[in-house]
Structures are given as structure tokens and as C-alpha cells.
Design a protein around this motif. Structure first.
Motif, PDB file in Angstrom:
ATOM      1  N   VAL A  77       0.838  -1.197   0.000  1.00 15.70           N
ATOM      2  CA  VAL A  77       0.000   0.000   0.000  1.00 15.70           C
ATOM      3  C   VAL A  77       0.878   1.254   0.000  1.00 15.70           C
ATOM      4  O   VAL A  77       0.635   2.201  -0.760  1.00 15.70           O
ATOM      5  N   VAL A  78       1.921   1.253   0.831  1.00 17.19           N
ATOM      6  CA  VAL A  78       2.819   2.416   0.887  1.00 17.19           C
ATOM      7  C   VAL A  78       3.577   2.574  -0.429  1.00 17.19           C
ATOM      8  O   VAL A  78       3.729   3.692  -0.947  1.00 17.19           O
ATOM      9  N   LEU A  79       4.060   1.476  -1.001  1.00 17.57           N
ATOM     10  CA  LEU A  79       4.782   1.565  -2.275  1.00 17.57           C
ATOM     11  C   LEU A  79       3.889   2.106  -3.387  1.00 17.57           C
ATOM     12  O   LEU A  79       4.328   2.907  -4.229  1.00 17.57           O
ATOM     13  N   GLU A  80       2.633   1.688  -3.397  1.00 21.51           N
ATOM     14  CA  GLU A  80       1.731   2.181  -4.431  1.00 21.51           C
ATOM     15  C   GLU A  80       1.367   3.646  -4.206  1.00 21.51           C
ATOM     16  O   GLU A  80       1.145   4.391  -5.171  1.00 21.51           O
ATOM     17  N   LEU A  81       1.327   4.084  -2.950  1.00 19.08           N
ATOM     18  CA  LEU A  81       1.137   5.511  -2.701  1.00 19.08           C
ATOM     19  C   LEU A  81       2.342   6.286  -3.211  1.00 19.08           C
ATOM     20  O   LEU A  81       2.181   7.366  -3.803  1.00 19.08           O
ATOM     21  N   TYR A  82       3.547   5.736  -3.005  1.00 16.36           N
ATOM     22  CA  TYR A  82       4.744   6.405  -3.505  1.00 16.36           C
ATOM     23  C   TYR A  82       4.715   6.488  -5.036  1.00 16.36           C
ATOM     24  O   TYR A  82       5.103   7.504  -5.616  1.00 16.36           O
ATOM     25  N   ARG A  83       4.254   5.441  -5.684  1.00 16.51           N
ATOM     26  CA  ARG A  83       4.147   5.469  -7.150  1.00 16.51           C
ATOM     27  C   ARG A  83       3.223   6.615  -7.579  1.00 16.51           C
ATOM     28  O   ARG A  83       3.516   7.349  -8.516  1.00 16.51           O
ATOM     29  N   ARG A  84       2.096   6.716  -6.897  1.00 16.74           N
ATOM     30  CA  ARG A  84       1.068   7.670  -7.298  1.00 16.74           C
ATOM     31  C   ARG A  84       1.434   9.106  -6.909  1.00 16.74           C
ATOM     32  O   ARG A  84       1.315  10.021  -7.723  1.00 16.74           O
ATOM     33  N   ARG A  85       1.849   9.290  -5.652  1.00 15.98           N
ATOM     34  CA  ARG A  85       2.126  10.648  -5.159  1.00 15.98           C
ATOM     35  C   ARG A  85       3.356  10.629  -4.252  1.00 15.98           C
ATOM     36  O   ARG A  85       3.245  10.622  -3.028  1.00 15.98           O
ATOM     37  N   PRO A  86       4.524  10.607  -4.832  1.00 10.24           N
ATOM     38  CA  PRO A  86       5.750  10.521  -4.026  1.00 10.24           C
ATOM     39  C   PRO A  86       5.909  11.665  -3.037  1.00 10.24           C
ATOM     40  O   PRO A  86       6.587  11.498  -2.013  1.00 10.24           O
ATOM     41  N   ALA A  87       5.301  12.797  -3.290  1.00 12.10           N
ATOM     42  CA  ALA A  87       5.417  13.924  -2.357  1.00 12.10           C
ATOM     43  C   ALA A  87       4.772  13.621  -1.011  1.00 12.10           C
ATOM     44  O   ALA A  87       5.090  14.285  -0.015  1.00 12.10           O
ATOM     45  N   LEU A  88       3.889  12.617  -0.955  1.00  9.18           N
ATOM     46  CA  LEU A  88       3.246  12.240   0.303  1.00  9.18           C
ATOM     47  C   LEU A  88       4.067  11.222   1.087  1.00  9.18           C
ATOM     48  O   LEU A  88       3.650  10.795   2.164  1.00  9.18           O
ATOM     49  N   VAL A  89       5.221  10.830   0.550  1.00 16.45           N
ATOM     50  CA  VAL A  89       6.054   9.804   1.200  1.00 16.45           C
ATOM     51  C   VAL A  89       7.478  10.348   1.323  1.00 16.45           C
ATOM     52  O   VAL A  89       8.362  10.001   0.527  1.00 16.45           O
ATOM     53  N   PRO A  90       7.760  11.186   2.327  1.00  8.45           N
ATOM     54  CA  PRO A  90       9.092  11.760   2.468  1.00  8.45           C
ATOM     55  C   PRO A  90      10.125  10.769   2.999  1.00  8.45           C
ATOM     56  O   PRO A  90      11.322  10.964   2.839  1.00  8.45           O
ATOM     57  N   ALA A  91       9.647   9.712   3.638  1.00 10.43           N
ATOM     58  CA  ALA A  91      10.500   8.634   4.144  1.00 10.43           C
ATOM     59  C   ALA A  91       9.598   7.437   4.377  1.00 10.43           C
ATOM     60  O   ALA A  91       8.399   7.594   4.642  1.00 10.43           O
ATOM     61  N   MET A  92      10.165   6.230   4.267  1.00 10.27           N
ATOM     62  CA  MET A  92       9.333   5.062   4.526  1.00 10.27           C
ATOM     63  C   MET A  92      10.128   3.950   5.202  1.00 10.27           C
ATOM     64  O   MET A  92      11.320   3.764   4.942  1.00 10.27           O
ATOM     65  N   THR A  93       9.415   3.255   6.069  1.00 10.53           N
ATOM     66  CA  THR A  93       9.931   2.054   6.715  1.00 10.53           C
ATOM     67  C   THR A  93       9.029   0.900   6.299  1.00 10.53           C
ATOM     68  O   THR A  93       7.810   0.961   6.492  1.00 10.53           O
ATOM     69  N   LEU A  94       9.621  -0.137   5.706  1.00  5.94           N
ATOM     70  CA  LEU A  94       8.871  -1.272   5.174  1.00  5.94           C
ATOM     71  C   LEU A  94       9.236  -2.505   5.986  1.00  5.94           C
ATOM     72  O   LEU A  94      10.386  -2.946   5.986  1.00  5.94           O
ATOM     73  N   ILE A  95       8.250  -3.056   6.688  1.00  8.81           N
ATOM     74  CA  ILE A  95       8.489  -4.124   7.653  1.00  8.81           C
ATOM     75  C   ILE A  95       7.813  -5.413   7.205  1.00  8.81           C
ATOM     76  O   ILE A  95       6.594  -5.463   7.008  1.00  8.81           O
ATOM     77  N   ALA A  96       8.607  -6.479   7.048  1.00  4.96           N
ATOM     78  CA  ALA A  96       8.083  -7.833   6.808  1.00  4.96           C
ATOM     79  C   ALA A  96       7.004  -7.855   5.737  1.00  4.96           C
ATOM     80  O   ALA A  96       5.933  -8.428   5.923  1.00  4.96           O
ATOM     81  N   GLY A  97       7.301  -7.226   4.607  1.00  2.00           N
ATOM     82  CA  GLY A  97       6.343  -7.210   3.512  1.00  2.00           C
ATOM     83  C   GLY A  97       7.058  -7.320   2.185  1.00  2.00           C
ATOM     84  O   GLY A  97       8.287  -7.217   2.108  1.00  2.00           O
ATOM     85  N   SER A  98       6.293  -7.523   1.139  1.00  6.30           N
ATOM     86  CA  SER A  98       6.856  -7.714  -0.191  1.00  6.30           C
ATOM     87  C   SER A  98       6.071  -6.896  -1.203  1.00  6.30           C
ATOM     88  O   SER A  98       4.884  -6.621  -1.003  1.00  6.30           O
ATOM     89  N   PRO A  99       6.694  -6.506  -2.313  1.00 10.92           N
ATOM     90  CA  PRO A  99       5.953  -5.821  -3.384  1.00 10.92           C
ATOM     91  C   PRO A  99       4.978  -6.728  -4.126  1.00 10.92           C
ATOM     92  O   PRO A  99       4.264  -6.267  -5.016  1.00 10.92           O
ATOM     93  N   SER A 100       4.936  -8.002  -3.799  1.00  9.37           N
ATOM     94  CA  SER A 100       4.005  -8.923  -4.443  1.00  9.37           C
ATOM     95  C   SER A 100       3.587  -9.973  -3.434  1.00  9.37           C
ATOM     96  O   SER A 100       4.177 -10.107  -2.360  1.00  9.37           O
ATOM     97  N   THR A 101       2.557 -10.735  -3.781  1.00 13.68           N
ATOM     98  CA  THR A 101       2.185 -11.855  -2.929  1.00 13.68           C
ATOM     99  C   THR A 101       3.234 -12.954  -3.082  1.00 13.68           C
ATOM    100  O   THR A 101       3.825 -13.107  -4.152  1.00 13.68           O
TER     101      THR A 101
END
Length: 317
Positions: free
Chosen positions: A123-147
Motif C-alpha cells: 500500500v505504501v509503495l503504491e502511494l509512492y508510485r502515485r504521489r511521491p510527495a506524500l512519502v518523504p521517508a518510509m519504513t517497510l516491515i516484513a512485507g513484499s511488493p508482491s504476494t
């Protein structure tokens, strides 16, 4: 774990009300909002079906000197069921976008540090794709870009994602009939021992936290949960976003995670070479509660190192 928080709602275009919660710590509730508005914001995005207590270590650490907000997916917590049955990944990204805008509007106007766990990573990665200005930094925990790849399961599924997607669609009519049995299993005293015996839970997984998680799952509408799983499987993967990431990024992987294998997060590390890498030993997919203090400290250290947060509450201005 009971939180002290202020709960507000945003309304999606389809009329679904989505809840988000601002943690206020020990601040008087009538003074909390103006006091916290000036603080740097951190926005937490959950995994599918995950109860809010999974965030308790991060909340306990950061709420002392940050504005910490978490939100509920459709059909989770205090958010409503989707009015039109829309649980596609795109819908959750839409909801996160609106909540981020509200967090900014009620704060100092700056976008929050986005933290995603499990499904929340996509969800966070797709928000970054759509509107990177809303994601100034991100922490991604125990997840993957795909199933996870079904052909790599302990019992491989021939046909991979296509077979899995067709299977979920085929079984959808059976969900209401199977739900009572699933609820009985979740309520059983055997649920926690099974999690331990299967390797899904490590020895240091607090029983109370897992019981609270299972209780939240039992309260959740089974059709909403199933349709969210279908939405995850049907959505295109987000691997193509990674090479374009240009913001401070932290990857936190659990060494013994059976749901999101370590190799998935190592692939992410290869595609975001500037990302900070944290490997948590003796933790599985429930690492947020199994190694909660360690992960909370890592998030704070990352914010300090990247100049986007204070080192410790005692040093905060």
C-alpha cells in the motif's frame, strides 16, 4: 493494549468511512490535538487482518515526542465495511492518500513518515508510485511488493499466482459457510500452540498479543477479509516502483518469517541499494510483537540518522 487516542474519519468517494487514530500518550485529551499538531508525524499502515496491538512498541516509543497515527482498513477496527464491496488494493491506496492529506492538514502541513507492515508495504509503495510527495521517508516491515510465489510454498502450487487467483475466486461462495468453523478454530486453545508448532510464531511471541490478534480476526467480517486477499492476489506487483525510490527508506526483515520469506526482502534490498537494512533474528511474521522493542528502537534510530526525527524524548525540543 488500550491506547489513549483521538479517532477521526475520512469518507471515501463510495461513502465508506475510514477511521484513523492519533495517539496522545498522557496528554489531556482536550489539549492533545493542538499540542501534537506541531510534532513530526509518523503514519502506520497495517497488514491484512492485523490488530492494532501489533504497533504497541512503536507507539509507546514514538508517541512521547512524535505525532503517531495509525488507521484501519475497510472492514477493520472502526472503519466501515466497503459500501460497494470494494477491497481492491487500489481502494486501500486511495484511503491512505486521503488520510495522509488529513494528517497533514491537521498538523504542520508536512507529509508523515510512512511505515508499512506486511500488506501495508504494498500500500505504501503504491502511494509512492502515485504521489511521491506524500512519502518523504518510509519504513517497510516484513512485507513484499508482491504476494508470495505459490510455486515456492512448502507444498508448491502448480500454476503459481494464476492458480491461486482462480482458487480464491472459486471458493468465494463458500466463505459464509466456512466462517463459523474458522471462528471456532481461532477461538480454540489450540490456536496459539499450533502457531508455535508450525513455525509461524516464535517462542518469544507474547501469547496475550496473539490472542488479541485472533480475537480481532474473529470480529472481522469474513467476506471483507476474503475479498482483501483476492484484491492482493489480483493486483499487479510493485517491484517496478523500487528502482525509482528517492527518499530515505528502511527495510526491516524477520529472519524466520514464513509468510514473507527473507529472500523476498533481500530482493527489495538489491533494488533499493541505498535503503537501511535491519535483520531481526529469532522473529517471524509477528516480529512487531516478538521483537517489538528492537524494531521500535531501529525506527527511531533511522529517523535520527536521516535527520527526520529526534534521538530520544529527553532530547526533543
Amino acid at each position: 493494549m488500550p491506547y489513549r487516542r483521538l479517532t477521526r474519519f475520512v469518507t471515501a468517494p463510495d461513502g465508506t468511512r475510514i477511521a484513523y487514530h492519533t495517539h496522545v500518550g498522557n496528554a489531556p485529551e482536550d489539549e492533545a490535538e493542538p499540542e501534537f499538531a506541531t510534532r513530526q508525524a509518523v503514519l502506520l499502515t497495517n497488514g491484512i487482518g492485523t490488530s492494532e496491538n501489533f504497533w504497541r512498541y512503536i507507539v509507546a516509543d514514538l508517541e512521547q515526542d512524535h505525532r503517531v497515527v495509525h488507521w484501519d482498513y475497510r472492514g477493520h477496527g472502526r472503519s466501515e465495511l466497503s459500501t460497494i464491496g470494494d477491497y481492491a488494493l487500489r481502494a486501500h491506496v486511495d484511503d491512505l492518500e486521503r488520510i495522509t492529506e488529513q494528517v497533514m492538514a491537521r498538523g504542520d502541513g508536512r507529509p508523515p513518515h510512512q511505515v508499512g507492515f506486511s500488506m501495508g508495504v504494498r500500500v505504501v509503495l503504491e502511494l509512492y508510485r502515485r504521489r511521491p510527495a506524500l512519502v518523504p521517508a518510509m519504513t517497510l516491515i516484513a512485507g513484499s511488493p508482491s504476494t508470495p510465489d505459490p510455486t515456492a510454498w512448502l507444498l508448491p502450487l502448480p500454476g503459481g499466482q494464476g492458480t491461486l487467483a482462480r482458487g480464491l475466486r472459486t471458493l468465494t461462495p463458500l466463505v459464509p459457510r466456512a466462517a463459523p468453523l474458522v471462528h471456532q478454530l481461532l477461538a480454540s486453545r489450540l490456536a496459539y500452540p499450533f502457531g508455535r508448532a508450525s513455525g509461524l510464531l516464535r517462542a518469544r511471541a507474547p501469547r496475550a498479543d496473539i490472542v488479541e490478534f485472533l480475537l480481532a480476526l474473529r470480529r472481522m467480517d469474513p467476506q471483507a477479509f476474503w475479498m482483501m486477499m483476492r484484491g492482493l492476489v489480483d493486483a499487479p506487483p510493485s517491484w517496478d516502483v523500487l528502482p525509482h525510490v528517492r527518499v530515505p527508506t528502511q527495510l526491516i526483515a524477520a529472519k524466520n518469517d514464513l509468510l514473507v520469506p527473507l529472500r523476498e526482502m533481500e530482493r527489495m534490498r538489491e533494488r533499493i541499494p541505498a535503503a537501511e537494512w535491519v535483520l531481526v533474528e529469532d522473529a517471524g511474521h509477528a516480529g512487531l510483537v516478538e521483537a517489538g522493542t528492537e524494531i521500535a528502537e531501529a525506527v527511531r534510530a533511522f529517523r535520527q540518522a536521516r535527520g527526520v526525527g529526534p534521538a530520544h524524548p529527553a532530547q526533543a525540543t
